[in-house]
Design an enzyme around this catalytic site. Structure first.
Site, short mmCIF file in Angstrom:
data_model
loop_
_atom_site.label_atom_id
_atom_site.label_comp_id
_atom_site.label_asym_id
_atom_site.label_seq_id
_atom_site.Cartn_x
_atom_site.Cartn_y
_atom_site.Cartn_z
N LYS A 134 -9.08 -2.49 12.41
CA LYS A 134 -7.82 -2.17 13.08
C LYS A 134 -7.72 -2.83 14.46
CE LYS A 134 -5.66 0.14 9.98
NZ LYS A 134 -4.43 -0.45 9.37
N ASP A 147 -0.50 -7.41 -5.01
CA ASP A 147 -1.92 -7.55 -4.67
C ASP A 147 -1.99 -8.34 -3.36
OD1 ASP A 147 -4.54 -8.30 -4.38
OD2 ASP A 147 -4.75 -9.18 -6.38
N ILE A 148 -2.39 -7.70 -2.28
CA ILE A 148 -2.36 -8.36 -0.97
C ILE A 148 -3.39 -9.47 -0.84
CG2 ILE A 148 -1.39 -6.36 0.22
CD1 ILE A 148 -4.27 -5.88 1.32
N ASP A 169 2.46 -1.45 -4.58
CA ASP A 169 1.05 -1.06 -4.57
C ASP A 169 0.39 -1.75 -5.75
OD1 ASP A 169 -1.47 0.53 -4.41
OD2 ASP A 169 -0.30 1.76 -3.03
N GLY A 220 0.83 -1.21 0.00
CA GLY A 220 0.00 0.00 0.00
C GLY A 220 0.86 1.25 0.00
N TYR A 242 -13.55 0.45 9.42
CA TYR A 242 -12.12 0.76 9.51
C TYR A 242 -11.62 0.52 10.92
CZ TYR A 242 -7.87 3.69 9.38
OH TYR A 242 -6.59 4.17 9.47
#
Length: 373
Positions: free
Chosen positions: A199, A106-107, A88, A62, A195
């Site tokens: 986290k 690409d994660i 990224d 990212g 989000y």
């Protein structure tokens, strides 16, 4: 497969929108159905140890968001240009592409991500791929895929290959039932955004992998981050970046939070410094895996007053965005970061006056150069 279809549709909509590319890593969703993997507790895998190399081999996922490019620059100065790989899913600007190694990552593609770690002998991994607060609320399925499924891939690969892993957390990891002034490292965390939920999930999973598999997981809860060289990226604290650009460009600024909304903030140089410091800290110095860090706390009204010392004619109006205001009202007003200052010597350099002066120094210079051109 309604979820996959909805996510695919959401990706198409975001990619077609000109407003989605600011500091957010958009990843395809073809690999949402990731096959289950297990890391055996007694597994033994070959990896390059720190003793075998003068410097760590670093991968940043990212990396085209708000922090990745700056972090790559800082780490390349410390460890050498070719030891830090920025990655990224988006095409980088020429200045980024030619400043050092860059690759497509690409994660959600576990196999390819694993190959990249192995082939480049990665030892440190900074995982920045995520959708931010306001954008995540607009597209929950996509945020869930990127922020949670992608994290699982990263954790498995980091544990398998004995990486030192950094995953940033946020003020958004707290909720309306958390202590707000100040907010300690350990307290109730019940966020009300995808989000924030993702986290908290990252914090707990990282800590679990540390105790279960010995993963060297490190995490900082960032406050709102302010920088001159990035565009606002869908975060609730983005007003504190936009005000400088509008002050220089138009002399008018419309704030989407109430004037008395207090939130913890930090200049990007302090954020990057803290990130490197916690990664270099000896393991025995760390009493926990996730730390609060802070530098200052201010309201839009206080920021406006400081900005008007440089641009007295700035006109400010308030048009409150109810979604962002509700998010901000559930977040900490001040961070208690005493543990970070005690354990590994965290100390910030920028207070509000220094922040404002520095932002105008950078953006003012850019504006004058653009006008001259």
């Amino acid at each position: 497969m309604p979820i996959v279809k909805n996510v695919s549709r959401a990706v198409s909509q975001l990619l077609q929108s000109s407003g989605c590319g600011c500091g957010i890593s958009i990843v395809p969703v073809r690999c949402i159905g990731v096959s289950p993997r297990q890391v055996a507790s007694d597994a033994s895998f070959h990896s390059v140890s720190f003793a075998e190399s003068d410097h760590p081999r670093v991968l940043i996922t990212g990396g085209l968001g708000q922090l990745g490019v700056g972090l790559a620059k800082l780490l390349r100065k410390r460890f050498g240009k070719n030891n830090v790989i920025l990655s990224d899913i988006r095409k980088p600007a020429d200045n980024v592409f030619y400043s050092g190694p860059f690759i497509y990552v690409d994660i959600l593609d576990y196999k390819n991500l694993r190959e990249i770690v192995v082939n480049n002998r990665i030892t440190w991994l900074f995982h920045y791929s995520a959708l931010l607060s306001a954008v995540g609320e607009a597209n929950v399925p996509l945020a869930r895929a990127v922020n949670i499924t992608g994290l699982h891939n990263i954790l498995d690969i980091a544990a398998e290959h004995n990486l030192r892993l950094f995953v940033p957390s946020t003020i958004g990891a707290f909720g309306p039932t958390s202590p707000r002034d100040p907010t300690p490292d350990l307290c109730i965390q019940r966020p009300r955004t995808i989000y924030g939920v993702s986290k908290v999930h990252a914090e707990l999973m990282g800590e679990y992998y540390h105790y279960r598999y010995g993963l060297d997981f490190r995490c900082l809860r960032y406050p709102g981050i302010i920088s001159a060289d990035s565009q606002p990226g869908g975060g609730t604290t983005d007003y504190a970046v936009q005000i400088f650009r509008d002050a220089i460009k138009t002399g008018k600024f419309q704030c989407n939070l109430k004037p008395d909304t207090r939130l913890p903030m930090m200049y990007i140089d302090d954020c990057l410094k803290a990130t490197l410091e916690v990664m270099e800290a000896p393991t025995e110095a760390l009493s926990m895996r996730t730390y609060n860090i802070s530098a200052m706390s201010f309201t839009p009204e206080e920021l406006v007053q400081e900005v008007q010392k440089h641009v007295p004619e700035l006109e400010v109006t308030y048009n409150v965005d109810e979604v962002r205001q509700a998010i901000a009202d559930s977040w900490p007003m001040n961070f208690d970061d005493r543990n970070a200052r005690r354990d590994w010597g965290w100390k910030h350099d920028y207070d509000l006056p220094e922040l404002v002066t520095t932002m105008f120094s950078f953006l003012g210079s850019d504006s004058r150069i653009a006008q001259a051109n």
